[in-house]
Design an enzyme around this catalytic site. Sequence first.
Site, mmCIF file in Angstrom:
data_model
loop_
_atom_site.group_PDB
_atom_site.id
_atom_site.type_symbol
_atom_site.label_atom_id
_atom_site.label_comp_id
_atom_site.label_asym_id
_atom_site.label_seq_id
_atom_site.Cartn_x
_atom_site.Cartn_y
_atom_site.Cartn_z
ATOM 1 C CG LEU A 228 9.919 -17.478 -2.842
ATOM 2 C CD1 LEU A 228 10.700 -16.476 -1.977
ATOM 3 C CD2 LEU A 228 9.132 -16.692 -3.893
ATOM 4 C CG ASP B 91 -2.029 0.988 1.138
ATOM 5 O OD1 ASP B 91 -2.467 1.276 0.008
ATOM 6 O OD2 ASP B 91 -2.461 1.503 2.181
ATOM 7 C CG HIS C 78 0.048 2.080 -9.698
ATOM 8 N ND1 HIS C 78 -0.271 1.691 -8.409
ATOM 9 C CD2 HIS C 78 -1.011 2.809 -10.143
ATOM 10 C CE1 HIS C 78 -1.463 2.159 -8.098
ATOM 11 N NE2 HIS C 78 -1.932 2.845 -9.132
#
Length: 222
Positions: free
Chosen positions: A113, A2, A19
Amino acid sequence: MDGNGRWAKQRGLPRVAGHKAGAEAVRRTLRAAVKNGIEVLTLYAFSSENWRRTEEEVSDLKGLLGYYLERELDSLAKEGVQLRLIGDYRAFGPDLSQRLERAVEKLKGNSRLTLVVALNYGSRAEIAEAARNLAGKAAAGEIDPVSIDEHLLGEQLQTHDLPELDLLIRTSGEVRLSNFLLWQAAYAELVFTPTLWPDFGEEGLVEAIHQFAARERRFGGR
């Protein structure tokens, strides 16, 4: 993740710049996760509530997702990263959906991962869907309604085959979960940081891991 919009606003830039900077933070954080031996990293990339944003911003987010997915695909493969998707990503349309599915297919053999990306995801909707599935099984006589418990419901969630959630990090100073992994976070350790997501990276991740390691996890036992 955020704070992209606020990061851009503080610098007098359009939201899309925030962004883009946030996408760079994803790259840093992912590499830090691999370096620090994290098994699963889940990123809340697009919530089911994000459709309320302007059409232009939603279009920018979708475009960035497709761009960075293609740009980073070879790097993810080299790092041994497997990609998983949760949420109804097909709402993004056939072109982006197919590109996402091709990426999942290309990376499916990796095991260093697991990167889980939540796209058009909402935890309440996920839990409601799990309840509908169990209700359907009960109506069809496949299960006894009395047998429905936490384990059975958990098996219907999109994360059913992933490890238990240990640590949940929220950036930008907001102190709420915002409809993210509500069921899974029941006994997770929560870390809230004032750092805006575009400024997040290895230092912030390691600090959160240190906080996690210093806590005594009792799981309600005492």
